[in-house]
Enzyme design. Structure first.
Site, PDB file in Angstrom:
ATOM      1  N   ASN A  13      47.716  -6.060 -17.973  1.00 50.77           N
ATOM      2  CA  ASN A  13      47.123  -7.181 -17.239  1.00 50.77           C
ATOM      3  C   ASN A  13      45.654  -7.254 -17.634  1.00 50.77           C
ATOM      4  O   ASN A  13      44.847  -6.455 -17.180  1.00 50.77           O
ATOM      5  CB  ASN A  13      47.279  -6.941 -15.731  1.00 50.77           C
ATOM      6  CG  ASN A  13      46.560  -7.997 -14.912  1.00 50.77           C
ATOM      7  OD1 ASN A  13      46.084  -8.997 -15.452  1.00 50.77           O
ATOM      8  ND2 ASN A  13      46.466  -7.786 -13.607  1.00 50.77           N
ATOM      9  N   TRP A  14      45.340  -8.215 -18.497  1.00 47.41           N
ATOM     10  CA  TRP A  14      43.959  -8.310 -19.008  1.00 47.41           C
ATOM     11  C   TRP A  14      43.027  -8.997 -18.021  1.00 47.41           C
ATOM     12  O   TRP A  14      41.820  -9.112 -18.291  1.00 47.41           O
ATOM     13  CB  TRP A  14      43.941  -9.065 -20.341  1.00 47.41           C
ATOM     14  CG  TRP A  14      44.389  -8.250 -21.514  1.00 47.41           C
ATOM     15  CD1 TRP A  14      44.772  -6.925 -21.510  1.00 47.41           C
ATOM     16  CD2 TRP A  14      44.485  -8.680 -22.885  1.00 47.41           C
ATOM     17  NE1 TRP A  14      45.098  -6.518 -22.778  1.00 47.41           N
ATOM     18  CE2 TRP A  14      44.933  -7.581 -23.654  1.00 47.41           C
ATOM     19  CE3 TRP A  14      44.237  -9.890 -23.530  1.00 47.41           C
ATOM     20  CZ2 TRP A  14      45.137  -7.660 -25.033  1.00 47.41           C
ATOM     21  CZ3 TRP A  14      44.437  -9.972 -24.906  1.00 47.41           C
ATOM     22  CH2 TRP A  14      44.879  -8.862 -25.641  1.00 47.41           C
ATOM     23  N   LYS A  15      43.557  -9.486 -16.912  1.00 45.84           N
ATOM     24  CA  LYS A  15      42.721 -10.146 -15.905  1.00 45.84           C
ATOM     25  C   LYS A  15      41.797 -11.172 -16.572  1.00 45.84           C
ATOM     26  O   LYS A  15      42.207 -11.818 -17.528  1.00 45.84           O
ATOM     27  CB  LYS A  15      41.945  -9.096 -15.103  1.00 45.84           C
ATOM     28  CG  LYS A  15      42.886  -8.005 -14.569  1.00 45.84           C
ATOM     29  CD  LYS A  15      42.278  -7.121 -13.545  1.00 45.84           C
ATOM     30  CE  LYS A  15      43.314  -6.099 -13.096  1.00 45.84           C
ATOM     31  NZ  LYS A  15      42.961  -5.386 -11.903  1.00 45.84           N
ATOM     32  N   HIS A  99      49.776 -11.321  -7.578  1.00 42.00           N
ATOM     33  CA  HIS A  99      48.884 -10.171  -7.812  1.00 42.00           C
ATOM     34  C   HIS A  99      47.913 -10.069  -6.636  1.00 42.00           C
ATOM     35  O   HIS A  99      47.467 -11.081  -6.095  1.00 42.00           O
ATOM     36  CB  HIS A  99      48.130 -10.357  -9.132  1.00 42.00           C
ATOM     37  CG  HIS A  99      47.358  -9.127  -9.498  1.00 42.00           C
ATOM     38  ND1 HIS A  99      46.140  -8.839  -8.947  1.00 42.00           N
ATOM     39  CD2 HIS A  99      47.669  -8.090 -10.314  1.00 42.00           C
ATOM     40  CE1 HIS A  99      45.715  -7.663  -9.429  1.00 42.00           C
ATOM     41  NE2 HIS A  99      46.632  -7.197 -10.262  1.00 42.00           N
ATOM     42  N   GLU A 101      44.863  -9.488  -6.407  1.00 48.69           N
ATOM     43  CA  GLU A 101      43.584 -10.195  -6.538  1.00 48.69           C
ATOM     44  C   GLU A 101      43.743 -11.671  -6.197  1.00 48.69           C
ATOM     45  O   GLU A 101      42.842 -12.294  -5.646  1.00 48.69           O
ATOM     46  CB  GLU A 101      43.017  -9.983  -7.960  1.00 48.69           C
ATOM     47  CG  GLU A 101      42.436  -8.582  -8.088  1.00 48.69           C
ATOM     48  CD  GLU A 101      42.496  -7.970  -9.467  1.00 48.69           C
ATOM     49  OE1 GLU A 101      42.714  -8.684 -10.455  1.00 48.69           O
ATOM     50  OE2 GLU A 101      42.328  -6.732  -9.545  1.00 48.69           O
ATOM     51  N   GLU A 171      51.895  -2.346  -6.390  1.00 47.82           N
ATOM     52  CA  GLU A 171      50.493  -2.072  -6.709  1.00 47.82           C
ATOM     53  C   GLU A 171      49.712  -1.881  -5.411  1.00 47.82           C
ATOM     54  O   GLU A 171      49.248  -2.864  -4.819  1.00 47.82           O
ATOM     55  CB  GLU A 171      49.885  -3.241  -7.493  1.00 47.82           C
ATOM     56  CG  GLU A 171      50.536  -3.478  -8.833  1.00 47.82           C
ATOM     57  CD  GLU A 171      49.583  -4.171  -9.801  1.00 47.82           C
ATOM     58  OE1 GLU A 171      49.341  -3.607 -10.862  1.00 47.82           O
ATOM     59  OE2 GLU A 171      49.057  -5.233  -9.462  1.00 47.82           O
ATOM     60  N   GLY A 177      41.930  -0.717  -9.810  1.00 48.81           N
ATOM     61  CA  GLY A 177      40.567  -0.749 -10.335  1.00 48.81           C
ATOM     62  C   GLY A 177      39.627   0.233  -9.654  1.00 48.81           C
ATOM     63  O   GLY A 177      38.422   0.153  -9.827  1.00 48.81           O
ATOM     64  N   SER A 217      45.346   1.857 -11.331  1.00 41.78           N
ATOM     65  CA  SER A 217      44.657   2.933 -12.044  1.00 41.78           C
ATOM     66  C   SER A 217      45.578   3.807 -12.881  1.00 41.78           C
ATOM     67  O   SER A 217      45.394   5.029 -12.943  1.00 41.78           O
ATOM     68  CB  SER A 217      43.828   3.778 -11.052  1.00 41.78           C
ATOM     69  OG  SER A 217      42.827   2.976 -10.451  1.00 41.78           O
ATOM     70  N   GLY A 238      45.912  -2.433 -15.691  1.00 44.95           N
ATOM     71  CA  GLY A 238      44.766  -3.339 -15.758  1.00 44.95           C
ATOM     72  C   GLY A 238      43.684  -2.758 -16.643  1.00 44.95           C
ATOM     73  O   GLY A 238      43.719  -2.872 -17.865  1.00 44.95           O
ATOM     74  N   GLY A 239      42.728  -2.066 -16.011  1.00 48.57           N
ATOM     75  CA  GLY A 239      41.548  -1.561 -16.712  1.00 48.57           C
ATOM     76  C   GLY A 239      41.863  -0.843 -18.023  1.00 48.57           C
ATOM     77  O   GLY A 239      41.250  -1.132 -19.055  1.00 48.57           O
TER      78      GLY A 239
HETATM   79  P1  PGA Z   1      44.086  -1.278 -12.720  1.00 47.68           P
HETATM   80  O1  PGA Z   1      44.737  -2.706 -12.393  1.00 47.68           O
HETATM   81  O2  PGA Z   1      45.002  -0.593 -13.714  1.00 47.68           O
HETATM   82  O3  PGA Z   1      42.734  -1.586 -13.293  1.00 47.68           O
HETATM   83  O4  PGA Z   1      44.016  -0.518 -11.438  1.00 47.68           O
HETATM   84  C1  PGA Z   1      46.128  -2.886 -12.218  1.00 47.68           C
HETATM   85  C2  PGA Z   1      46.411  -4.328 -11.905  1.00 47.68           C
HETATM   86  O5  PGA Z   1      45.580  -4.965 -11.249  1.00 47.68           O
HETATM   87  O6  PGA Z   1      47.458  -4.885 -12.317  1.00 47.68           O
END
Ligand code: PGA
Length: 259
Positions: A13-15, A99, A101, A171, A177, A217, A238-239
């Protein structure tokens, strides 16, 4: 395929990171670092919508590409929104729905997630629905109620074929994050609970075939242990997916666990 015969899915997930100029270099580093292209693992990239065609071209069928969000209508006067069929025409095969976010920062509700799941399916794309509790909800002991509520409100009443195209991602919001990862045993317990709930909402055979990914994470040094849990069928990263080498290490760890 994992021992359970469910696919192992490793998704990036490159956000709201990267531009078109980053795609080529990222993909050459990623595939250089993953010589067997992650044999036995389904790789998915969820870039920003404008990057989808470039990522589709760069992965050259070695991975699938998905949108991070969509609207539930197929077209209309919705300035700034993207319809599922637009994502499909750009080469996407999946869409992330709900998601955290989007739920937290954009006020997305379970009812909207339910409409998006249906819209994604109708456009011929596969939804990946994200569910997860906040720290406050976990500390109040409400994590199961929250997650199962999000799940049942978003996926109730689909057809058998539609359920077979759905994937889930657990999640926990407090792990996204933050560098804090759910303990593998705690994540496993929630995944098993989610699978039981899918068995009641849909059917036991649908539940046992449904991929449930963990996200929050996931890093090169914790991926293998998380992915080794019997009900964790992959990772939504993500990150750590922003770094091609780190993401390749995670994909390789998944391939090893799946072998
Ligand atoms: P993260 O994000 O790996 O940076 O915790 C995961 C996500 O939001 O899908």
């Amino acid at each position: 395929m994992s021992a359970s015969s469910r696919p192992t899915i490793v998704a990036a997930n490159w956000k709201m990171y990267k531009t078109i100029a980053d795609v080529g270099t990222y993909m050459s580093s990623f595939y250089d670092a993953l010589p067997d292209a992650g044999t036995g693992v389904r790789l998915v990239f969820f870039p920003a919508a404008v990057l989808i065609p470039a990522v589709v071209e760069a992965v050259a069928k070695r991975a699938q590409v998905g949108g991070q969000n969509c609207h539930w209508e197929s077209e209309g006067a919705y300035t700034g929104e993207v319809a599922p069929r637009m994502l499909a025409a750009a080469g996407a095969e999946l869409v992330l729905v709900g998601h955290s976010e989007r739920r937290q920062l954009c006020g997305e509700t379970d009812a909207q997630c339910a409409k998006k799941v249906v819209a994604v399916l109708s456009a011929g794309l596969d939804p990946m629905l994200c569910v997860g509790e906040t720290l406050e909800e976990r500390e109040a002991g409400r994590q199961q109620a929250v997650v199962l509520g999000q799940l049942s409100r978003a996926i109730d009443g689909l057809s058998r074929d539609e359920y077979s195209r759905l994937a889930l991602a657990y999640e926990p919001v407090w792990a996204i994050g933050t560098g804090r990862t759910a303990a593998p045993a705690d994540a496993q317990q929630m995944h098993a609970t989610i699978r039981d709930a899918v068995a009641s909402i849909a059917s036991p055979s649908i539940a046992s075939a449904m991929p449930i990914l963990y996200g929050g994470s996931v890093k090169p040094d914790n991926a293998a242990e998380l992915l080794g849990q019997p009900d964790i069928d992959g990772a939504l990263v993500g990150g750590a997916s922003l770094d091609a080498h780190d993401f390749a290490v995670i994909a390789a760890a998944a391939a090893e666990v799946a072998a």
